[in-house]
Design a protein around this motif. Structure first.
Motif, PDB file in Angstrom:
ATOM      1  N   SER A 120      24.607  98.750 -42.037  1.00 50.43           N
ATOM      2  CA  SER A 120      23.432  97.967 -41.656  1.00 50.43           C
ATOM      3  C   SER A 120      22.653  97.454 -42.862  1.00 50.43           C
ATOM      4  O   SER A 120      21.819  96.569 -42.730  1.00 50.43           O
ATOM      5  N   GLN A 121      22.944  97.996 -44.044  1.00 51.31           N
ATOM      6  CA  GLN A 121      22.265  97.530 -45.250  1.00 51.31           C
ATOM      7  C   GLN A 121      22.891  96.250 -45.809  1.00 51.31           C
ATOM      8  O   GLN A 121      22.397  95.702 -46.783  1.00 51.31           O
ATOM      9  N   VAL A 137      30.873 101.135 -51.560  1.00 54.18           N
ATOM     10  CA  VAL A 137      30.597  99.895 -52.290  1.00 54.18           C
ATOM     11  C   VAL A 137      30.765 100.104 -53.788  1.00 54.18           C
ATOM     12  O   VAL A 137      30.262 101.071 -54.350  1.00 54.18           O
ATOM     13  N   ILE A 138      31.482  99.172 -54.410  1.00 56.35           N
ATOM     14  CA  ILE A 138      31.514  99.051 -55.865  1.00 56.35           C
ATOM     15  C   ILE A 138      30.887  97.700 -56.163  1.00 56.35           C
ATOM     16  O   ILE A 138      31.343  96.671 -55.664  1.00 56.35           O
ATOM     17  N   GLU A 139      29.806  97.710 -56.933  1.00 54.62           N
ATOM     18  CA  GLU A 139      29.118  96.469 -57.281  1.00 54.62           C
ATOM     19  C   GLU A 139      29.176  96.313 -58.792  1.00 54.62           C
ATOM     20  O   GLU A 139      28.860  97.250 -59.530  1.00 54.62           O
ATOM     21  N   GLY A 140      29.608  95.139 -59.245  1.00 59.67           N
ATOM     22  CA  GLY A 140      29.719  94.929 -60.681  1.00 59.67           C
ATOM     23  C   GLY A 140      29.317  93.530 -61.098  1.00 59.67           C
ATOM     24  O   GLY A 140      29.334  92.600 -60.287  1.00 59.67           O
ATOM     25  N   TYR A 141      28.969  93.412 -62.371  1.00 57.19           N
ATOM     26  CA  TYR A 141      28.566  92.138 -62.959  1.00 57.19           C
ATOM     27  C   TYR A 141      29.368  91.926 -64.236  1.00 57.19           C
ATOM     28  O   TYR A 141      29.409  92.813 -65.090  1.00 57.19           O
ATOM     29  N   VAL A 142      29.988  90.740 -64.342  1.00 62.77           N
ATOM     30  CA  VAL A 142      30.846  90.428 -65.481  1.00 62.77           C
ATOM     31  C   VAL A 142      30.453  89.059 -66.026  1.00 62.77           C
ATOM     32  O   VAL A 142      30.309  88.097 -65.265  1.00 62.77           O
ATOM     33  N   LYS A 173      25.955  90.834 -41.784  1.00 57.56           N
ATOM     34  CA  LYS A 173      27.132  90.869 -40.918  1.00 57.56           C
ATOM     35  C   LYS A 173      28.311  90.132 -41.530  1.00 57.56           C
ATOM     36  O   LYS A 173      29.441  90.566 -41.436  1.00 57.56           O
ATOM     37  N   LYS A 174      28.059  88.994 -42.181  1.00 56.94           N
ATOM     38  CA  LYS A 174      29.160  88.214 -42.741  1.00 56.94           C
ATOM     39  C   LYS A 174      29.898  88.976 -43.841  1.00 56.94           C
ATOM     40  O   LYS A 174      31.059  88.720 -44.104  1.00 56.94           O
ATOM     41  N   THR A 175      29.228  89.931 -44.464  1.00 56.18           N
ATOM     42  CA  THR A 175      29.833  90.693 -45.548  1.00 56.18           C
ATOM     43  C   THR A 175      31.043  91.463 -45.061  1.00 56.18           C
ATOM     44  O   THR A 175      32.060  91.530 -45.714  1.00 56.18           O
ATOM     45  N   CYS A 176      30.950  92.051 -43.886  1.00 54.44           N
ATOM     46  CA  CYS A 176      32.045  92.876 -43.405  1.00 54.44           C
ATOM     47  C   CYS A 176      32.573  92.410 -42.061  1.00 54.44           C
ATOM     48  O   CYS A 176      33.185  93.172 -41.322  1.00 54.44           O
ATOM     49  N   ALA A 177      32.364  91.141 -41.719  1.00 51.64           N
ATOM     50  CA  ALA A 177      32.810  90.612 -40.432  1.00 51.64           C
ATOM     51  C   ALA A 177      34.321  90.715 -40.259  1.00 51.64           C
ATOM     52  O   ALA A 177      34.819  90.971 -39.163  1.00 51.64           O
ATOM     53  N   SER A 178      35.068  90.564 -41.344  1.00 48.49           N
ATOM     54  CA  SER A 178      36.521  90.597 -41.212  1.00 48.49           C
ATOM     55  C   SER A 178      37.039  92.001 -40.947  1.00 48.49           C
ATOM     56  O   SER A 178      38.198  92.196 -40.591  1.00 48.49           O
ATOM     57  N   THR A 179      36.190  93.004 -41.085  1.00 41.39           N
ATOM     58  CA  THR A 179      36.616  94.377 -40.788  1.00 41.39           C
ATOM     59  C   THR A 179      36.152  94.810 -39.397  1.00 41.39           C
ATOM     60  O   THR A 179      36.298  95.956 -39.037  1.00 41.39           O
ATOM     61  N   ALA A 233      37.345 103.417 -38.803  1.00 43.59           N
ATOM     62  CA  ALA A 233      37.508 102.276 -37.890  1.00 43.59           C
ATOM     63  C   ALA A 233      36.742 102.465 -36.588  1.00 43.59           C
ATOM     64  O   ALA A 233      36.868 101.661 -35.675  1.00 43.59           O
ATOM     65  N   CYS A 234      35.951 103.501 -36.510  1.00 40.34           N
ATOM     66  CA  CYS A 234      35.198 103.782 -35.285  1.00 40.34           C
ATOM     67  C   CYS A 234      34.146 102.707 -35.042  1.00 40.34           C
ATOM     68  O   CYS A 234      33.672 102.058 -35.969  1.00 40.34           O
ATOM     69  N   SER A 235      33.763 102.545 -33.757  1.00 43.47           N
ATOM     70  CA  SER A 235      32.708 101.576 -33.454  1.00 43.47           C
ATOM     71  C   SER A 235      31.364 102.137 -33.911  1.00 43.47           C
ATOM     72  O   SER A 235      31.211 103.341 -34.117  1.00 43.47           O
ATOM     73  N   GLY A 236      30.418 101.278 -34.047  1.00 46.42           N
ATOM     74  CA  GLY A 236      29.091 101.685 -34.491  1.00 46.42           C
ATOM     75  C   GLY A 236      28.921 101.495 -35.985  1.00 46.42           C
ATOM     76  O   GLY A 236      29.847 101.139 -36.703  1.00 46.42           O
ATOM     77  N   ILE A 237      27.711 101.747 -36.432  1.00 47.60           N
ATOM     78  CA  ILE A 237      27.388 101.577 -37.845  1.00 47.60           C
ATOM     79  C   ILE A 237      27.780 102.848 -38.590  1.00 47.60           C
ATOM     80  O   ILE A 237      27.313 103.941 -38.275  1.00 47.60           O
TER      81      ILE A 237
END
Length: 142
Positions: free
Chosen positions: A129-130, A106-111, A133-139, A97-101
C-alpha cells in the motif's frame, strides 16, 4: 592596405569567438543522451554487495517482480549534480501470491547516468500500500 585587412580579419575572428563563448555561457553545454543506459544502471545496483545479498535472500519468483526505472534530477542524499540525469531504479517483489496487501521487498538505487557511479542504494520491506498501484499492477497485487 594589407595591414588594414589583417586587422579587420583579426577583429572579426575575435568577435566570432566572443559570440561562440557567449552563446555557450548563455545556453550551456549541449546535453546528450545518457552514457549509462537503464539496464547498465540496474546491473550496477545489483552488483552492490548489500543489494546482491538482499536480492538473493528475498527475491524468489520472477512473476511477482517489477522493476521501474526513471531519470531524475538528483538522489535524495547526494550532492552530485548530473547534467544527463540520475537513474532511479526500484526493484520490487511481492512476498507471496496471496490476495490482499502483503509485504513488498524493495531495492532502491540511484546511479549517475554519465559516469555509472552508484550514488545510493537501500533495501527495505514495506507494505504494498506504500506504492502506487501501477508499480506492481503486473504482479496482480491490487
Amino acid at each position: 592596405m594589407e595591414k588594414s585587412k589583417a586587422i579587420v580579419i583579426i577583429a572579426l575572428a575575435v568577435v566570432a569567438c566572443a559570440g561562440i563563448v557567449g552563446a555557450y555561457i548563455l545556453l550551456g553545454p549541449e546535453t546528450g543522451s545518457p552514457t549509462i543506459n537503464e539496464s547498465q544502471a540496474q546491473e550496477i545496483i545489483l552488483n552492490n554487495s548489500d543489494a546482491a545479498a538482499y536480492y538473493s535472500s528475498h527475491f524468489k519468483v520472477e512473476e511477482w517482480r517489477v522493476t521501474t526505472t526513471s531519470l531524475v534530477e538528483s538522489a535524495p542524499n547526494s550532492t552530485v549534480l548530473d547534467e544527463e540525469g540520475i537513474w532511479k531504479i526500484d526493484i520490487m517483489e511481492r512476498s507471496c501470491a496471496c490476495s490482499g496487501i502483503k509485504d513488498l521487498y524493495v531495492i532502491e538505487g540511484y546511479v549517475s547516468s554519465s559516469t555509472g557511479e552508484l550514488l545510493e542504494v537501500s533495501t527495505k520491506s514495506v507494505l504494498e500500500s506504500q506504492y502506487e498501484k501501477k508499480t506492481c499492477a503486473s504482479t496482480s497485487c491490487h
